[in-house]
Design an enzyme around this catalytic site. Structure first.
Site, PDB file in Angstrom:
ATOM      1  N   ASP A 114      29.656   0.872  31.831  1.00 51.86           N
ATOM      2  CA  ASP A 114      29.772  -0.237  30.878  1.00 51.86           C
ATOM      3  C   ASP A 114      29.710  -1.606  31.538  1.00 51.86           C
ATOM      4  O   ASP A 114      30.116  -2.587  30.939  1.00 51.86           O
ATOM      5  CB  ASP A 114      31.069  -0.115  30.078  1.00 51.86           C
ATOM      6  CG  ASP A 114      32.278  -0.525  30.889  1.00 51.86           C
ATOM      7  OD1 ASP A 114      32.396  -0.054  32.025  1.00 51.86           O
ATOM      8  OD2 ASP A 114      33.079  -1.323  30.393  1.00 51.86           O
ATOM      9  N   GLU A 115      29.178  -1.663  32.747  1.00 54.95           N
ATOM     10  CA  GLU A 115      29.208  -2.924  33.477  1.00 54.95           C
ATOM     11  C   GLU A 115      27.939  -3.055  34.300  1.00 54.95           C
ATOM     12  O   GLU A 115      27.521  -2.092  34.941  1.00 54.95           O
ATOM     13  CB  GLU A 115      30.409  -2.857  34.424  1.00 54.95           C
ATOM     14  CG  GLU A 115      31.089  -4.153  34.701  1.00 54.95           C
ATOM     15  CD  GLU A 115      32.143  -3.951  35.784  1.00 54.95           C
ATOM     16  OE1 GLU A 115      32.166  -4.770  36.702  1.00 54.95           O
ATOM     17  OE2 GLU A 115      32.903  -2.971  35.712  1.00 54.95           O
TER      18      GLU A 115
END
Ligand SMILES: [Mg+2]
Length: 460
Positions: free
Chosen positions: A105-106
């Protein structure tokens, strides 16, 4: 250093918990805690509602249960998170081919390498900054539209500052740090804000009276080199004055990591083969970790006495660099190979590499699975092999009931399993309880959130 804030860092907000809330309407606005639910489990992600009670990631799950007993405790659904991650990363790749994922998610994105690069290169300063802000806001809106989730974005002239900006933007925000402002922003921050400063380094610096990034910048490079050694000290000093020229690096070249060994004498003993496979798997993990990678597929290669070579592979639910998981998987593969006549060469590899090391949650779950496999095999060896164990239902797991349709496991115990029947697009659903071995109840794949797998989105 760049004169434009053309590196962005995206970080989804409370990602795993947010996916769960999007998928399970009854959990929206409520505390949700995702992580290892076993005795030594730790919190992987807590929703913002749970964070109000002091729960945070990496906290022991037992402590989280004491702080927030009424939260929904879920074991995590890897496939669902990966689906949403694929959608989000796809949106980032529309902005640039230079996307560097740090986890599911990054990621960092270098806007100068993408379709807006020429416009950024030609723009005057103010126009350039406005374009970056517009692209970042569009990105956040696209993510929300496609997944229903929020992400925070930092924009800056370096990876260091972009990541700090996205932290300041959380949750659901956008922060730009203009090139030239680095030292003002960093100065008052604690030294731990800089990458490469962990608890041990922090202690060393604190003993020397250095608490903030401004302290580091003022004390100077030679002092830091004396305290931390040449390479580390010089790197920390550069960061402390806001200098960071690390490039955004897209997918690396290597597709797999493997090691193999040829034996002087063919191995014909199963136990010996398994031991050698363990040694090779452990070496393979060391090499994988040294490269800062993790992988999803474990591959076993066996060359037999007659030089026939076969490979067997098993794909895990998520990428890992956990030695227990990789060793157990390689052993399992080796246990299935026919070694009659002897084995001349063995190899163990890990493929489907990811650029990031494993999320805690995946490692925990895969480790539990590996342990379970090992237990099951040991039991099967001793007991009658046809005895299937009772079905296991994990909190949060997707299920499908023959008459009632899709739902998820709210809990199970003493031979019962409780299911809530709801979908990402329904209202909060009703609860029903079944016997754990009820034939009408089946494990199911995650349902897509909104359009993230919808064909109607394809042409939009
Ligand atoms: Mg995040």
């Amino acid at each position: 250093m760049r004169s434009l804030p053309s590196i962005i860092h995206l970080d989804m907000d409370a990602f795993f918990a947010a996916v769960e809330q999007a998928a399970k309407p009854s959990l929206r606005g409520k505390p949700v805690i995702v992580g290892g639910l076993g005795g030594r489990g730790v919190v992987s992600t807590a929703s913002y509602e749970a964070r109000k009670f002091g729960v945070h990631s990496a906290m022991p799950m037992a402590q989280a249960r004491r702080l927030c007993p009424n939260a929904a405790f879920l074991s995590g659904r890897f496939e669902a998170y990966r689906q949403v991650s694929d959608t989000v990363m796809g949106l980032l790749r529309e902005l640039s081919p230079l996307v560097q994922p740090l986890s599911l998610d990054e990621a960092f994105v270098d806007l100068e390498a993408g379709p807006y690069g020429p416009a950024l290169a030609e723009a005057d300063h103010e126009t350039g900054e406005r374009l970056v802000l517009a692209l970042a806001e569009d990105l956040r809106a696209d993510i929300q539209r496609r997944t229903g989730l929020t992400g925070s974005v930092g924009a800056a002239g370096s990876k260091l500052m972009a990541k700090i900006a996205s932290e300041q933007a959380k949750p659901d925000g956008l922060v730009m740090i203009e090139p030239g402002q680095e030292r003002d922003v960093l100065g008052p921050m604690p030294v731990r804000a800089l990458p490469g400063i962990g608890p041990a380094t922090e202690q060393v610096l604190r003993r020397a009276g250095l608490n903030t990034v401004a302290d580091l910048a003022e004390t100077g490079e030679s002092e830091l080199v004396q305290l931390l050694g040449r390479a580390h000290g010089a790197g920390v000093y550069q960061m402390s004055i806001g200098l960071d020229d690390r490039p955004v690096v897209a997918d690396q070249d290597a597709k797999s990591v493997s090691v193999e060994d040829t034996f002087e004498v063919d191995l014909a003993d199963r136990e010996r083969v398994l031991r050698e496979v363990e040694v090779l798997a452990a070496r393979c993990v060391r090499r994988l970790r040294a490269a800062g990678r993790s992988g999803r597929t474990v591959v076993l290669k066996v060359r037999r006495f007659d030089f026939s070579t076969l490979t067997r592979s098993e794909t895990l639910r998520g990428p890992t660099d956990d030695d227990a998981v990789i060793i157990e998987t390689a052993r399992r593969l080796a246990a299935q190979v026919d070694i009659t006549g002897g084995v001349r060469l063995l190899g163990v590899g890990v493929a489907q590499l990811a650029d990031y090391t494993q999320e805690d949650l995946f490692a925990q779950a895969l480790r539990e699975e590996a342990a379970e496999h090992a237990e099951t095999e040991a039991e099967e060896a001793e007991e009658e092999p046809e005895a299937a164990g009772p079905r296991r239902w994990m909190p949060g797991q997707d299920v499908h009931h023959a008459e009632l349709g899709p739902g998820w496991v709210q809990g199970s115990g003493v031979g019962r399993v409780t299911v809530r029947f709801e979908t990402p697009w329904s209202g909060p659903g009703r609860i029903r309880t079944f016997a754990v071995d009820d034939r009408a109840l089946e494990p199911a794949r995650p349902l897509p959130l909104r359009g993230d797998a919808g064909p109607e989105e394809a042409g939009a």
